[in-house]
Design an enzyme around this catalytic site. Structure first.
Site, PDB file in Angstrom:
ATOM      1  N   TRP A 193     -10.735  -8.411   2.482  1.00 16.46           N
ATOM      2  CA  TRP A 193     -11.348  -8.870   1.216  1.00 16.46           C
ATOM      3  C   TRP A 193     -11.528 -10.352   1.300  1.00 16.46           C
ATOM      4  O   TRP A 193     -12.042 -10.734   0.481  1.00 16.46           O
ATOM      5  CB  TRP A 193     -10.700  -8.254  -0.091  1.00 16.46           C
ATOM      6  N   HIS A 213       0.670   4.092  -2.813  1.00 19.26           N
ATOM      7  CA  HIS A 213       0.338   5.606  -2.563  1.00 19.26           C
ATOM      8  C   HIS A 213       1.246   6.200  -2.829  1.00 19.26           C
ATOM      9  O   HIS A 213       1.024   7.622  -3.044  1.00 19.26           O
ATOM     10  CB  HIS A 213      -0.237   5.567  -1.085  1.00 19.26           C
ATOM     11  N   HIS A 225      -6.241  -6.350  -3.772  1.00 23.15           N
ATOM     12  CA  HIS A 225      -7.070  -6.144  -2.455  1.00 23.15           C
ATOM     13  C   HIS A 225      -7.375  -7.551  -2.294  1.00 23.15           C
ATOM     14  O   HIS A 225      -8.030  -7.819  -1.101  1.00 23.15           O
ATOM     15  CB  HIS A 225      -8.548  -5.487  -2.555  1.00 23.15           C
ATOM     16  N   ARG A 251       0.674  -1.093  -0.111  1.00 24.91           N
ATOM     17  CA  ARG A 251       0.231   0.021  -0.072  1.00 24.91           C
ATOM     18  C   ARG A 251       0.940   1.243   0.020  1.00 24.91           C
ATOM     19  O   ARG A 251       0.439   2.266  -0.789  1.00 24.91           O
ATOM     20  CB  ARG A 251      -0.988   0.056   1.120  1.00 24.91           C
TER      21      ARG A 251
END
Ligand code: CCH
Length: 287
Positions: A187, A48, A171, A44
């Site tokens: 998820w 980002h 995810h 992540r």
């Protein structure tokens, strides 16, 4: 102390595989975090760092590691990524020649491979920039919105519909944390192993609104232990997106191939490589 390899005396030799190995070793050692791995939060961080890119202005992207600084570090979307940045600090201390921007991307590459994902070819060359290069808030996707917003955000980076769906397969990894995003839960049932389960679950489970105090999210009707964001459900509500979801649900090899290609594209947005830039395909720790 550690044995010193002769090549370590040559300051011009940058041993990226050694950095990879160090990150992979720390991932194994620090299995106390979350579902047993820092891998998802490292992926992540790399996303980002990269996903602020704007193709029109050439601003943002992984070249700069500007998330080290406020205001970018304080953007709502980046909540919790301090854990990933801190995890990589001892690696930066051990290999001071690597830029933060190259290190954060290497952290993502290593995590994907160590979580049994495909090989992610890596090219270094990112240079750290100062806080004047911080991007404005709002460049990363808002999970409460649907297909139109998701397209707006990813078209701005230069991706097409197939690539957007391939990226979303990440995810399969990790979870939402109420203290970060307000959302809650994983998820998939194996959030530290990369598979095409995200697509299989999108199509194969019945998704209903979760009844709770938090932001609007979906839960699977059967076990109520998995979640989808409104922005995830957009991939089966939108006909064009859904076609690609079906392809990846049916074929993990195809997902791995396309995911590797598109995450390399994401990680390299706005990075100025030269003719001399080498590509590295790292060995996994157990290879
Ligand atoms: Fe994501 N993601 N993501 N995501 N994401 C969250 C967590 C992870 C959206 C929203 C969220 C990508 C695209 C999108 C990961 C990788 C990728 C969370 C929970 C939200 C919310 C954060 C928390 O609470 O800690 C939205 C919206 C989109 C697109 O529309 C893409 C692209 C990637 C990578 C290629 C990973 C991995 C996580 C798990 C992090 C963790 O700490 O477990």
């Amino acid at each position: 102390g550690d044995a010193v390899e002769p090549k370590a005396f040559k300051p011009e030799f940058k041993d990226y595989q050694a950095v990879y190995n160090e990150i992979a070793k720390l991932l194994q050692e620090h299995d106390e975090y979350d579902d047993g791995s820092y891998g998802p939060v490292l992926v992540r961080l790399a996303w980002h760092a990269s996903g602020t890119y704007d193709k029109e202005t050439g601003t943002g992207g992984s070249n700069g590691a500007t998330m080290r600084f406020a205001p970018e570090s304080q953007h709502g979307a980046n909540a919790g990524l301090i854990n990933a940045r801190n995890f990589l600090e001892p690696v930066k201390a051990k290999f001071p020649w690597i830029s933060y921007s190259d290190l954060w991307i290497l952290g993502g590459v290593c995590s994907i491979q160590e979580m049994m994902g495909p090989k992610i070819p890596y090219r270094p060359g990112r240079l750290d920039r100062d806080m004047t290069s911080c991007t404005p808030d709002g460049r990363l996707p808002d999970a409460s919105q649907g297909a139109r917003h998701v397209r707006d955000i990813f078209y701005r980076m230069g991706f097409n519909d197939q690539e957007i769906v391939a990226l979303a397969g990440a995810h399969a990894l990790g979870r939402c944390h109420t203290q970060n995003s307000g959302f809650d839960g994983p998820w998939t049932f194996s959030p530290t192993v990369l598979t095409n389960d995200y697509y299989k679950l999108l199509l194969g489970s019945k998704w209903q609104w979760r009844k709770w105090d938090g932001p609007k999210q979906y839960e699977d009707k059967e076990t109520k232990s998995l979640m989808m964001l409104p922005a995830d459900i957009a991939f089966i509500e939108d006909k064009e997106f859904k076609k690609t979801v079906e392809k990846y649900a049916a074929d993990n090899d195809l997902f791995f191939k396309d995911f590797s290609a598109v995450i390399v594209k994401l990680f390299e947005l706005g990075v100025p490589f030269t003719d001399k830039t080498e590509t590295y395909v790292f060995k996994n720790l157990d290879e």
